[in-house]
Scaffold this motif. Structure first.
Motif, PDB file in Angstrom:
ATOM      1  N   GLN A  78       0.482  -1.396  -0.054  1.00 56.59           N
ATOM      2  CA  GLN A  78      -0.114   0.216  -0.316  1.00 56.59           C
ATOM      3  C   GLN A  78       0.873   1.270   0.151  1.00 56.59           C
ATOM      4  OE1 GLN A  78      -2.601  -0.559  -0.969  1.00 56.59           O
ATOM      5  NE2 GLN A  78      -4.058  -2.049   0.208  1.00 56.59           N
ATOM      6  N   SER A  79       2.108   0.996   0.239  1.00 58.48           N
ATOM      7  CA  SER A  79       2.450   2.299   0.486  1.00 58.48           C
ATOM      8  C   SER A  79       2.908   3.038  -0.802  1.00 58.48           C
ATOM      9  CB  SER A  79       4.735   2.270   1.707  1.00 58.48           C
ATOM     10  OG  SER A  79       5.098   2.745   1.456  1.00 58.48           O
ATOM     11  N   ASP A  80       3.344   1.625  -1.594  1.00 59.65           N
ATOM     12  CA  ASP A  80       3.720   1.877  -2.920  1.00 59.65           C
ATOM     13  C   ASP A  80       2.752   2.223  -3.592  1.00 59.65           C
ATOM     14  OD1 ASP A  80       6.283   0.806  -2.076  1.00 59.65           O
ATOM     15  OD2 ASP A  80       6.207  -1.316  -3.296  1.00 59.65           O
ATOM     16  N   ARG A  81       1.373   2.226  -3.344  1.00 57.34           N
ATOM     17  CA  ARG A  81       0.635   2.690  -4.167  1.00 57.34           C
ATOM     18  C   ARG A  81       0.310   4.158  -3.631  1.00 57.34           C
ATOM     19  NH1 ARG A  81      -3.463  -2.910  -3.616  1.00 57.34           N
ATOM     20  NH2 ARG A  81      -2.120  -3.999  -4.722  1.00 57.34           N
ATOM     21  N   LEU A 108     -14.207  -3.043  10.112  1.00 60.02           N
ATOM     22  CA  LEU A 108     -13.910  -2.677   9.407  1.00 60.02           C
ATOM     23  C   LEU A 108     -12.973  -3.170   7.283  1.00 60.02           C
ATOM     24  CD1 LEU A 108     -15.263   1.221   9.348  1.00 60.02           C
ATOM     25  CD2 LEU A 108     -16.868  -1.113   8.285  1.00 60.02           C
ATOM     26  N   ASP A 109     -13.705  -3.975   7.125  1.00 60.52           N
ATOM     27  CA  ASP A 109     -12.302  -4.445   5.634  1.00 60.52           C
ATOM     28  C   ASP A 109     -11.128  -2.886   5.150  1.00 60.52           C
ATOM     29  OD1 ASP A 109     -10.918  -4.247   3.194  1.00 60.52           O
ATOM     30  OD2 ASP A 109     -12.738  -6.393   2.597  1.00 60.52           O
ATOM     31  N   VAL A 110     -10.482  -2.623   5.250  1.00 65.03           N
ATOM     32  CA  VAL A 110      -9.405  -1.833   5.472  1.00 65.03           C
ATOM     33  C   VAL A 110      -9.526  -1.241   3.824  1.00 65.03           C
ATOM     34  CG1 VAL A 110      -6.921  -1.110   5.428  1.00 65.03           C
ATOM     35  CG2 VAL A 110      -7.555  -2.972   6.980  1.00 65.03           C
ATOM     36  N   SER A 111      -9.502  -2.447   2.715  1.00 63.67           N
ATOM     37  CA  SER A 111      -9.650  -1.703   1.210  1.00 63.67           C
ATOM     38  C   SER A 111     -10.433  -1.049   1.334  1.00 63.67           C
ATOM     39  CB  SER A 111      -9.742  -2.977   0.672  1.00 63.67           C
ATOM     40  OG  SER A 111     -10.948  -3.705   0.717  1.00 63.67           O
ATOM     41  N   LEU A 112     -11.613  -0.881   2.164  1.00 64.68           N
ATOM     42  CA  LEU A 112     -13.443  -0.468   1.955  1.00 64.68           C
ATOM     43  C   LEU A 112     -13.030   1.237   2.124  1.00 64.68           C
ATOM     44  CD1 LEU A 112     -15.984   0.292   1.377  1.00 64.68           C
ATOM     45  CD2 LEU A 112     -16.165  -0.553   3.801  1.00 64.68           C
ATOM     46  N   VAL A 113     -12.291   0.886   3.778  1.00 65.57           N
ATOM     47  CA  VAL A 113     -11.478   2.417   3.677  1.00 65.57           C
ATOM     48  C   VAL A 113     -10.662   3.405   2.452  1.00 65.57           C
ATOM     49  CG1 VAL A 113     -10.502   3.694   6.158  1.00 65.57           C
ATOM     50  CG2 VAL A 113     -12.419   1.281   5.978  1.00 65.57           C
ATOM     51  N   LEU A 114     -10.312   2.607   2.978  1.00 59.76           N
ATOM     52  CA  LEU A 114      -9.404   3.229   1.462  1.00 59.76           C
ATOM     53  C   LEU A 114     -10.037   3.637   0.335  1.00 59.76           C
ATOM     54  CD1 LEU A 114      -6.018   0.885   2.201  1.00 59.76           C
ATOM     55  CD2 LEU A 114      -6.003   3.518   2.951  1.00 59.76           C
ATOM     56  N   GLY A 115     -10.890   3.305   0.041  1.00 63.46           N
ATOM     57  CA  GLY A 115     -11.977   3.120  -1.149  1.00 63.46           C
ATOM     58  C   GLY A 115     -12.647   4.680  -0.929  1.00 63.46           C
ATOM     59  N   LEU A 116     -13.417   4.514   0.464  1.00 59.65           N
ATOM     60  CA  LEU A 116     -14.561   5.688   0.327  1.00 59.65           C
ATOM     61  C   LEU A 116     -13.079   6.805   0.441  1.00 59.65           C
ATOM     62  CD1 LEU A 116     -17.089   5.823   3.407  1.00 59.65           C
ATOM     63  CD2 LEU A 116     -15.172   7.495   3.592  1.00 59.65           C
ATOM     64  N   ILE A 117     -11.662   6.996   2.146  1.00 54.40           N
ATOM     65  CA  ILE A 117     -11.145   8.401   1.430  1.00 54.40           C
ATOM     66  C   ILE A 117     -10.509   8.404  -0.084  1.00 54.40           C
ATOM     67  CG2 ILE A 117      -8.570   8.644   2.212  1.00 54.40           C
ATOM     68  CD1 ILE A 117      -9.226   7.124   4.360  1.00 54.40           C
ATOM     69  N   GLN A 118     -10.263   7.658  -0.767  1.00 50.97           N
ATOM     70  CA  GLN A 118     -10.214   8.523  -2.188  1.00 50.97           C
ATOM     71  C   GLN A 118     -11.360   9.110  -2.416  1.00 50.97           C
ATOM     72  OE1 GLN A 118      -8.217   5.491  -5.008  1.00 50.97           O
ATOM     73  NE2 GLN A 118      -9.305   6.827  -6.298  1.00 50.97           N
ATOM     74  N   VAL A 119     -12.435   8.283  -2.580  1.00 48.18           N
ATOM     75  CA  VAL A 119     -13.390   9.410  -2.977  1.00 48.18           C
ATOM     76  C   VAL A 119     -13.742  10.116  -2.199  1.00 48.18           C
ATOM     77  CG1 VAL A 119     -15.744   8.922  -3.293  1.00 48.18           C
ATOM     78  CG2 VAL A 119     -14.491   7.146  -4.093  1.00 48.18           C
ATOM     79  N   ALA A 203     -13.235   2.239  -6.494  1.00 50.08           N
ATOM     80  CA  ALA A 203     -12.319   2.689  -5.426  1.00 50.08           C
ATOM     81  C   ALA A 203     -11.747   2.007  -4.534  1.00 50.08           C
ATOM     82  CB  ALA A 203     -12.274   3.952  -5.001  1.00 50.08           C
ATOM     83  N   GLN A 204     -12.410   1.155  -4.148  1.00 48.29           N
ATOM     84  CA  GLN A 204     -11.654  -0.101  -3.273  1.00 48.29           C
ATOM     85  C   GLN A 204     -11.311  -0.707  -4.023  1.00 48.29           C
ATOM     86  OE1 GLN A 204     -15.100  -2.429  -1.469  1.00 48.29           O
ATOM     87  NE2 GLN A 204     -13.504  -2.864  -0.321  1.00 48.29           N
ATOM     88  N   ARG A 205     -11.257  -1.207  -5.390  1.00 50.89           N
ATOM     89  CA  ARG A 205     -10.496  -1.905  -5.677  1.00 50.89           C
ATOM     90  C   ARG A 205      -8.520  -2.320  -6.011  1.00 50.89           C
ATOM     91  NH1 ARG A 205     -14.796  -1.866  -9.578  1.00 50.89           N
ATOM     92  NH2 ARG A 205     -16.748  -3.483  -9.589  1.00 50.89           N
ATOM     93  N   ASN A 206      -8.911  -0.613  -6.046  1.00 50.56           N
ATOM     94  CA  ASN A 206      -7.205  -0.222  -5.651  1.00 50.56           C
ATOM     95  C   ASN A 206      -6.358  -0.872  -5.051  1.00 50.56           C
ATOM     96  OD1 ASN A 206      -7.666   0.876  -8.527  1.00 50.56           O
ATOM     97  ND2 ASN A 206      -8.299   2.891  -7.452  1.00 50.56           N
ATOM     98  N   TRP A 207      -7.216  -0.909  -3.732  1.00 47.93           N
ATOM     99  CA  TRP A 207      -6.382  -1.312  -2.609  1.00 47.93           C
ATOM    100  C   TRP A 207      -6.457  -2.610  -1.908  1.00 47.93           C
ATOM    101  CZ3 TRP A 207      -3.578   2.621  -1.771  1.00 47.93           C
ATOM    102  CH2 TRP A 207      -4.067   4.215  -2.272  1.00 47.93           C
ATOM    103  N   VAL A 208      -7.411  -3.823  -2.844  1.00 49.16           N
ATOM    104  CA  VAL A 208      -6.599  -4.878  -2.629  1.00 49.16           C
ATOM    105  C   VAL A 208      -5.925  -5.439  -2.908  1.00 49.16           C
ATOM    106  CG1 VAL A 208      -7.970  -7.033  -2.762  1.00 49.16           C
ATOM    107  CG2 VAL A 208      -9.979  -5.271  -2.575  1.00 49.16           C
ATOM    108  N   THR A 209      -5.398  -5.869  -1.438  1.00 50.60           N
ATOM    109  CA  THR A 209      -3.868  -7.467  -1.896  1.00 50.60           C
ATOM    110  C   THR A 209      -4.720  -8.319  -1.728  1.00 50.60           C
ATOM    111  OG1 THR A 209      -3.732  -7.598   0.662  1.00 50.60           O
ATOM    112  CG2 THR A 209      -2.682  -5.082  -0.353  1.00 50.60           C
ATOM    113  N   ALA A 210      -4.010  -9.020  -2.184  1.00 52.80           N
ATOM    114  CA  ALA A 210      -3.928 -11.014  -2.467  1.00 52.80           C
ATOM    115  C   ALA A 210      -3.953 -11.109  -1.327  1.00 52.80           C
ATOM    116  CB  ALA A 210      -2.505 -11.337  -3.604  1.00 52.80           C
TER     117      ALA A 210
END
Length: 210
Positions: A78-81, A108-119, A203-210
Motif C-alpha cells: 500500500q505504501s507503493d500505491r 471494517l475491511d481496510v480496502s473499503l476504508v481506503l476506497g472511501l477516503i480516495q473518493v 475505488a476499493q479495488r485499488n487497495w485490495v491485496t492478495a
C-alpha cells in the motif's frame, strides 16, 4: 455485484462497534456529500461516544509471526500505491498504520476504508466539502458535538478523523443491517442512489491485496 444492492465482505461481518463517477474520483475539490444529523437512542449515543473517546495509540499488535508478516507485506504494497499522493515515507507509514488500526478496530475491511477516503478526500488531510465535511473521511462537524467535545477542528487531526469516520460507517452498517449499498449512501447523504456507493466500491479495488 449489482447496481442496486451490495453485500458485505466476510471481513465486515466482524464484531460490531449528483455527480458522475469520474467526477467523484478525480475532482480536486471535495465533492463529498454529508452525513445527516438524526436522533440517536441514548444507548447508541453512549456506545458511539465511548468508541470515539477510547484514544489508544494506533499501534498494531500481533500474536503470531505470520500475522505480523502479512501486515508488513500489506504495508509495503500500500505504501507503493500511495506514494504519488504522499511522497514522504514516514507520513505514508503513519497514515496507513492508522487506517489499518482504526478499520480493524471498527470491524471494517481496510480496502473499503481506503476506497472511501480516495473518493471522499483523495487523501487530502485538510479537505473541506461544500457541505462542510472535513478531513480524510469527510466527517460532518455536528458529530463532534453529538459524540465529543464539539471542537470541529479536531476533525483535521488524522487519528481523530479516521476514528470518527470508521465508527460512523460501522454505525450506518448496523443501522442498515449490513447492507453496504445503503450504508455508504447514508454516509454520503445520498441513501438509495447508486453513484456514490459504486464510486467507493470501484475505488476499493485499488487497495485490495492478495
Amino acid at each position: 455485484m449489482t447496481t442496486r444492492r451490495l453485500v458485505l465482505s466476510s471481513v465486515l461481518s466482524l464484531q460490531p462497534l449528483s455527480v458522475g463517477l469520474s467526477m467523484l474520483l478525480t475532482s480536486k475539490q471535495s465533492l463529498a456529500g454529508g452525513q445527516l444529523e438524526e436522533p440517536l437512542a441514548d444507548s447508541v449515543r453512549t456506545a458511539l461516544s465511548s468508541a470515539i473517546a477510547n484514544t489508544a495509540p494506533p499501534v498494531p499488535v500481533f500474536y503470531d509471526t505470520e500475522s505480523r508478516l502479512a501486515y508488513l507485506r500489506w504495508l509495503g504494497a500500500q505504501s507503493d500505491r500511495l506514494s504519488r499522493k504522499k511522497a514522504d515515507f514516514t507520513t505514508r507509514k503513519e497514515f496507513l498504520q492508522t487506517v489499518w488500526y482504526e478499520s480493524k478496530r471498527a470491524g471494517l475491511d481496510v480496502s473499503l476504508v481506503l476506497g472511501l477516503i480516495q473518493v471522499e478526500s483523495n487523501f487530502r488531510k485538510f479537505a473541506v466539502s461544500r457541505a462542510g465535511a472535513r478531513g480524510y473521511m469527510q466527517v460532518m462537524p455536528f458529530w463532534t458535538r453529538v459524540l465529543g467535545d464539539g471542537n470541529a477542528s479536531n476533525l483535521f487531526h488524522m487519528q481523530n478523523n479516521l476514528r470518527f469516520g470508521c465508527v460512523i460507517l460501522r454505525h450506518y452498517l448496523e443501522r442498515e443491517r449490513g447492507d453496504l449499498f445503503l450504508a455508504l449512501g447514508r454516509y454520503n447523504g445520498s441513501r438509495g442512489r447508486a453513484p456514490y456507493p459504486n464510486a467507493v466500491t470501484s475505488a476499493q479495488r485499488n487497495w485490495v491485496t492478495a
